[in-house]
Enzyme design. Structure first.
Site, PDB file in Angstrom:
ATOM      1  CG  HIS A 109      -2.061  -0.972   1.115  1.00  0.00           C
ATOM      2  ND1 HIS A 109      -3.243  -0.716   0.442  1.00  0.00           N
ATOM      3  CD2 HIS A 109      -2.180  -2.244   1.595  1.00  0.00           C
ATOM      4  CE1 HIS A 109      -4.049  -1.772   0.534  1.00  0.00           C
ATOM      5  NE2 HIS A 109      -3.425  -2.715   1.216  1.00  0.00           N
TER       6      HIS A 109
ATOM      7  CG  ASP B 162      -3.476  -3.952   4.969  1.00  0.00           C
ATOM      8  OD1 ASP B 162      -2.558  -3.117   5.116  1.00  0.00           O
ATOM      9  OD2 ASP B 162      -4.539  -3.681   4.396  1.00  0.00           O
ATOM     10  CD  GLU B 163      -5.749  -5.785   1.158  1.00  0.00           C
ATOM     11  OE1 GLU B 163      -6.851  -6.288   0.892  1.00  0.00           O
ATOM     12  OE2 GLU B 163      -5.546  -4.561   1.115  1.00  0.00           O
ATOM     13  CB  ALA B 164       2.691  -6.941   2.085  1.00  0.00           C
TER      14      ALA B 164
END
Length: 536
Positions: free
Chosen positions: A277, A340-342
């Site tokens: 992100h 998150d969401e790496a």
């Protein structure tokens, strides 16, 4: 000895109270603020959201009049809460409501030792006055929010209203279930001004939230000035979802948000999401990319495609500079590092990155908070993990979070299919997303944080948080529509004892909030699951 608890049921004593409200016509000295009433009924003490821990109704109500004074202890914090209360009540009542350390009767805000904890309070109401007692000013402030809900909804209006201003007689004793009761606002996907953030702060303060989690960076925008890396804000902050102008907070802006939040007894928890992100940062500084080439700014809504270069030492110089400057601006204990969401960061690199970054946060005096993917690395001692998974999240992912919790990592519950305020209510909702499913009001409320994740000891749960992501939300009215009526329900999960948790009684109390929201100018979703009163 504590009064016997009574939760949301009519007792003979309560029946007598409700009958007596129709007969009150007793004249008292104007200096106490009491006055005759004719046929007016006060809001029952158990109509509050979040539900109080203990309610013992009884006795005559108190009436706020032109002679009412707000009496405070001779302490700066108590005076500030008194001034806040006076500012709330003056426009609609039209009364002077002087704040003073002298006199008797009226509304008293009292600091005293007692079984209240850091945020609890006791409210005593009778013919001669209302007294809120707490160990600290946070408790006084939360008690004021209860008093506010016990007064007629018209008290929220900004012009004089006819009243009468009655507070039902009896006693409330109240302490929160959890120490972490957070509301997150994503200012990265769409930018919100300082005044717009203040408006959201006032919304959440009414329901006794105590954390404002600000999502300050993402692929679409970087929102906080960093002196040592100025292009983060000036270039990385110049975009938002859909290609709008974006924006960022100067350090003075951020300090003002922190100051205002503190005046509402909210800790600001800033988040810099990493290592994923991060497109806004990567676009601002080419050297943060593994290939040394800056990508273009991003204004879409996809996730998982960006990553800081874990192998470069400059990455950790960057992280330390950002953490140092942000920690210096933030008086609260916590700093959120995302995680998150790496998806573009290999697992071993993710673990190595978190091993480097968490000690930096500690070096500058802050406690790490991360999304629940941090549990797949090595959470630092004292770190908090924020769980945002779904009912359908894999058992393996849930097991990693549970293992971290059993090993001492604290847990904040924000399940996306329960607590995410940006999820559509139904398929017809014009705003929001639906990747986590549709989240109607009952689904948002009807779950128990202590028992939500299998294998997690109840003692590991630190609290709850209601995130508001803003891919589809561009203005404060849209925030209101998605927050209300779900925001109060998550607040109740964080504040109220588990014994009070009951949808059938909650939906009635929730419905009674609607006139207050209308008086405040809050446009809310009129869920068919809730027995709303007819609009006047």
């Amino acid at each position: 000895m504590r009064p016997r608890r009574r939760h949301h049921r009519t007792t003979p004593r309560l029946a007598r109270l409700l009958s007596s409200l129709l007969l009150v016509a007793v004249a008292c000295a104007v200096t106490t603020g009491a006055a005759p009433t004719t046929g007016a009924a006060a809001t029952p003490l158990d109509r509050v959201v979040p539900a109080p821990a203990s309610v013992d109704p009884g006795g005559a109500p108190y009436r706020v009049t032109g002679g009412t004074r707000i009496r405070v202890d001779d302490a700066r914090g108590a005076r500030q809460v008194g001034d806040y209360l006076a500012d709330l009540l003056r426009p609609a009542t039209g009364y002077r409501l002087p704040v003073t350390t002298h006199g008797h009767g009226g509304i008293r805000l009292r600091l005293a030792n007692g079984p209240y904890g850091d945020e609890g309070y006791r409210l005593d109401s009778g013919r001669d006055g209302v007294t809120i007692t707490a160990r600290g000013t946070a408790g006084l402030f939360h008690g004021v929010q209860t008093l506010r809900q016990l007064l007629p909804a018209a008290v929220e209006k900004d012009s004089a209203q006819p009243g009468p201003w009655l507070v039902a007689g009896g006693t409330i004793e109240d302490t929160p279930r959890y120490a972490w009761r957070g509301a997150m606002l994503d200012v990265s996907r769409h930018f919100f001004t300082v005044d717009e953030v203040k408006r959201y702060i006032d919304r959440i303060a009414l329901y006794k939230y105590n954390k404002l989690h600000l999502h300050l960076s993402d692929d679409q925008g970087w929102r906080i000035a960093v002196d040592s890396w100025p292009r983060l804000a000036t270039y990385g902050g110049s975009t938002e979802v859909g290609g709008g102008p974006g924006g960022h907070y100067t350090k003075a802006d951020y300090r003002e948000i922190v100051r205002y939040a503190a005046s509402r007894h909210l800790e600001v928890v800033p988040e810099i999401d990493m290592p994923g992100h991060t497109n806004a940062a990567l676009a601002s500084y080419a050297e943060l990319n593994c290939d040394g080439v800056a990508p273009p700014p991003y204004t879409g809504t996809e996730v998982g495609f960006s990553s800081l270069c874990v192998d470069k030492e400059v990455t950790y110089d960057f992280v330390e500079d950002v953490v140092r400057e942000l920690a210096a601006l933030t008086p609260g204990r916590h700093l959120h590092i995302g995680g998150d969401e790496a998806h573009s960061t290999p697992h071993e690199d993710f673990v190595a990155f978190m091993d480097r970054v968490q000690p930096i946060v500690a070096e500058y005096g802050k406690t790490v908070v991360g999304w629940h993917q941090l549990a797949s690395a090595r959470p630092a001692e004292g770190a908090l993990v924020q769980y945002w998974g779904l009912d359908r999240t894999s058992d393996a992912e849930k097991a990693r979070v549970a293992e971290a919790a059993r090993n001492g990592t604290g847990l904040i519950l924000s399940p996306a299919d329960r607590a995410y305020l940006d999820m559509k209510y139904t398929e017809d909702t014009p705003l929001g997303l639906s990747w986590a499913g549709y989240v109607e009001v009952r689904r948002s409320y009807d779950w128990d944080p202590a028992a939500y994740l299998p294998g997690v000891p109840a003692s590991a749960v630190r609290g709850v948080e209601a995130p508001m992501w803003t891919e589809t939300l561009e203005d404060p009215d849209q925030l209101d529509f998605m927050a209300f009526p779900r925001l109060p329900g998550v607040a109740e999960l964080g504040w109220s004892p588990a014994s009070t948790h009951d949808w059938d009684t909650y939906k009635v109390r929730l419905a009674a909030q609607a006139p207050r929201w209308e008086a405040l100018g809050i446009g809310y979703y009129r869920s068919p699951q809730v027995p709303w009163p007819a609009r006047g």
